[in-house]
Design a protein around this motif. Structure first.
Motif, short mmCIF file in Angstrom:
data_model
loop_
_atom_site.label_atom_id
_atom_site.label_comp_id
_atom_site.label_asym_id
_atom_site.label_seq_id
_atom_site.Cartn_x
_atom_site.Cartn_y
_atom_site.Cartn_z
N ASP A 1 0.83 -1.20 -0.06
CA ASP A 1 0.04 0.14 0.01
C ASP A 1 0.95 1.36 0.03
OD1 ASP A 1 -2.86 -1.19 0.48
OD2 ASP A 1 -1.90 -1.92 2.23
N GLU A 2 0.32 2.36 -0.54
CA GLU A 2 1.00 3.69 -0.58
C GLU A 2 0.43 4.27 0.47
OE1 GLU A 2 2.52 6.18 -4.08
OE2 GLU A 2 0.47 6.88 -3.67
N ILE A 3 0.99 4.71 1.44
CA ILE A 3 0.14 5.12 2.62
C ILE A 3 0.28 6.73 2.50
CG2 ILE A 3 0.64 3.36 4.10
CD1 ILE A 3 3.11 4.44 5.45
N ALA A 4 1.05 7.21 1.90
CA ALA A 4 1.03 8.96 2.02
C ALA A 4 2.02 9.23 0.51
CB ALA A 4 1.67 9.40 3.15
N VAL A 5 1.94 10.34 0.17
CA VAL A 5 2.73 10.97 -0.75
C VAL A 5 3.01 12.59 -0.22
CG1 VAL A 5 3.13 11.81 -3.04
CG2 VAL A 5 1.94 9.60 -2.66
N THR A 6 4.17 12.64 -0.09
CA THR A 6 4.28 14.19 0.44
C THR A 6 5.88 14.68 -0.12
OG1 THR A 6 4.53 15.45 2.71
CG2 THR A 6 5.46 13.11 2.54
N GLY A 7 6.06 15.94 -0.44
CA GLY A 7 7.28 16.59 -0.70
C GLY A 7 8.27 15.75 -1.67
N GLY A 8 7.49 15.21 -2.63
CA GLY A 8 8.25 14.37 -3.56
C GLY A 8 8.37 12.92 -3.30
N HIS B 1 3.95 0.68 2.43
CA HIS B 1 3.76 -0.09 3.55
C HIS B 1 3.61 -1.61 2.77
CE1 HIS B 1 1.48 -2.81 6.42
NE2 HIS B 1 2.57 -2.23 7.41
N ALA B 2 4.42 -2.37 2.97
CA ALA B 2 4.14 -3.85 2.43
C ALA B 2 4.07 -4.82 3.89
CB ALA B 2 5.32 -4.58 1.65
N ALA B 3 3.37 -6.30 3.39
CA ALA B 3 3.29 -6.77 4.73
C ALA B 3 3.22 -8.40 3.99
CB ALA B 3 2.06 -6.56 5.54
#
Length: 328
Positions: free
Chosen positions: A304-311, A316-318
Motif C-alpha cells: 500500500d502507498e500510505i502517503a505522498v508528500t514533498g516529492g 507499506h508492505a506486509a
C-alpha cells in the motif's frame, strides 16, 4: 576513482609502501603491483571486496607511507580531509578523480599550496605533489572529527546528509504508527535519525541499525545510547539478523555514484523480505519516480502507498511471500 592515469605518474616503478584512500571495488590498482598496499575504506561492500583480494583494509590510515593515493569522493569536505591526512603521512601524494567529482576545483586549491604534476585523461585528472615536510600546509583541511551541525545529533565527514535531517527520513518518521512491532531492523540506518524515531514508539524491544558506512555507524553510536539498539557495520543487502524480524523500516539509498540506480533500493527490498517473519511488515520511503512497486508486489502479499508528500512516497508492505521469507 583510481584510474589508468595512475600509471602515467608512477613511471613504472611503484614505491614500497602505499596507502590508497577510498578506492571503489573496481579500482585499477595494477600499477601498484609489488608494493605493500593499505586500503583506507569505510564503505563495507568495497572494504570486503579488497579484503577478499588479500589487501590490508582499515577504516582510517595507519602509519607512514612512501605514497598516498586519494580517490576523490563525492563530498568536497571529505576529499579535502583525506588529502590533508595523506599529505601528513606520505612523501608523495596522488589525488585522482573525474571532473564530475570536482577534481578541477581541488586542483586549483592544491596548486595554491604546493607544486603539482598533473595528468589529464578520460574526463579526469591525477595530481601528484610532495607531502610531508617538503609539501604544502593542508592543516586547515584536516578532518574535524565528530560534528554538531544538527541540533541534538552528531555526524561526521563522509556520511549522507552531514549537516541536515534528510527530508525523506523525516517524512517516514512522521508517518510511522504510534506502536510498532517488537523486533525491527533499520536498513541503511545512517547516523541514526530514523532509528531514534523508531525507538520512541511503543512496542519496540530490539532494533538493529544496519549501515555500510563506518563513519555513519560511529555517529549512530554517539546519537543512540538506548540498550535496545544493536549496531552492525554491514552491507544491508547481505545482512543476516540473529532471527527473523517483525518489521523492517528503511530509507534505502538509490545511488552509489552520482547516477541514480534503482536496483540498489530494489536489493534492499529483497533483503528486507528475506529477513522478515511470515507476518512481518516493511515501511519505506522513496523518491516518487523510483520504480519499487513491482518489486514489492513480487515479494509481499499486500502493498500500500500510505502517503505522498514533498516529492516522496511512503510505502507499506506486509506478509512476505513464502519464497522470499526463507529461513536465515
Amino acid at each position: 576513482m583510481v584510474s589508468p592515469r595512475l600509471s602515467l605518474l608512477l613511471d613504472g616503478s611503484p614505491p614500497s609502501r602505499v596507502a590508497v584512500y577510498r578506492p571503489r571495488s573496481d579500482a585499477d590498482l595494477s600499477a601498484l603491483k609489488g608494493a605493500e598496499v593499505q586500503i583506507v575504506q569505510g564503505f563495507k561492500p568495497d572494504a570486503d571486496a579488497f579484503k577478499a583480494q588479500g589487501y590490508e583494509v582499515v577504516t582510517e590510515a595507519d602509519g607512514q607511507f612512501d605514497l598516498a593515493i586519494v580517490a576523490v569522493p563525492r563530498a568536497k569536505a571529505e576529499a579535502r580531509a583525506l588529502i590533508a591526512d595523506a599529505a601528513l603521512r606520505a612523501d608523495q601524494v596522488i589525488v585522482d578523480g573525474q571532473k564530475t567529482d570536482g577534481i578541477d576545483s581541488l586542483w586549483k586549491d592544491i596548486k595554491k599550496r604546493v607544486e603539482t604534476q598533473v595528468v589529464s585523461k578520460a574526463h579526469g585528472k591525477a595530481i601528484r605533489f610532495s607531502g610531508g615536510a617538503a609539501g604544502g600546509d593542508f592543516s586547515d583541511w584536516a578532518n574535524p572529527g565528530p560534528l554538531n551541525l544538527i541540533d541534538g545529533f552528531t555526524t561526521r565527514l563522509g556520511v549522507f546528509s552531514v549537516d541536515r535531517i534528510d527530508k525523506a527520513s523525516e517524512a517516514l518518521a512522521e508517518a510511522l504508527p504510534a506502536k510498532l512491532p517488537a523486533r525491527i531492523a533499520d536498513l541503511g540506518a545512517g547516523w541514526g535519525y530514523l532509528s531514534r524515531a523508531i525507538l520512541a514508539r511503543e512496542g519496540v524491544k530490539e532494533l538493529h541499525l544496519v549501515e555500510a558506512e563506518a563513519a555513519a555507524i560511529a555517529s549512530a553510536k554517539d546519537n543512540i545510547t538506548d540498550e535496545r539498539a544493536q549496531f552492525h557495520w554491514e552491507d544491508a543487502t547481505k545482512f543476516k539478523p540473529p532471527h527473523l524480524l517483525d518489521a523492517v523500516i528503511m530509507n534505502p539509498p538509490f545511488h552509489t555514484t552520482r547516477a541514480a540506480d534503482p536496483a540498489l533500493g530494489q536489493a534492499f527490498i529483497t533483503a528486507a523480505a528475506r529477513m522478515l517473519s511470515p507476518q512481518g511488515q516493511l515501511w519505506l520511503v522513496a523518491n516518487r519516480q523510483l520504480p519499487y512497486e513491482a518489486t514489492l508486489a513480487s515479494l509481499f502479499g499486500t502493498v500500500d502507498e500510505i502517503a505522498v508528500t514533498g516529492g516522496f512516497k511512503l510505502l507499506h508492505a506486509a506478509k512476505p511471500l513464502r519464497r522470499a521469507a526463507t529461513k536465515l
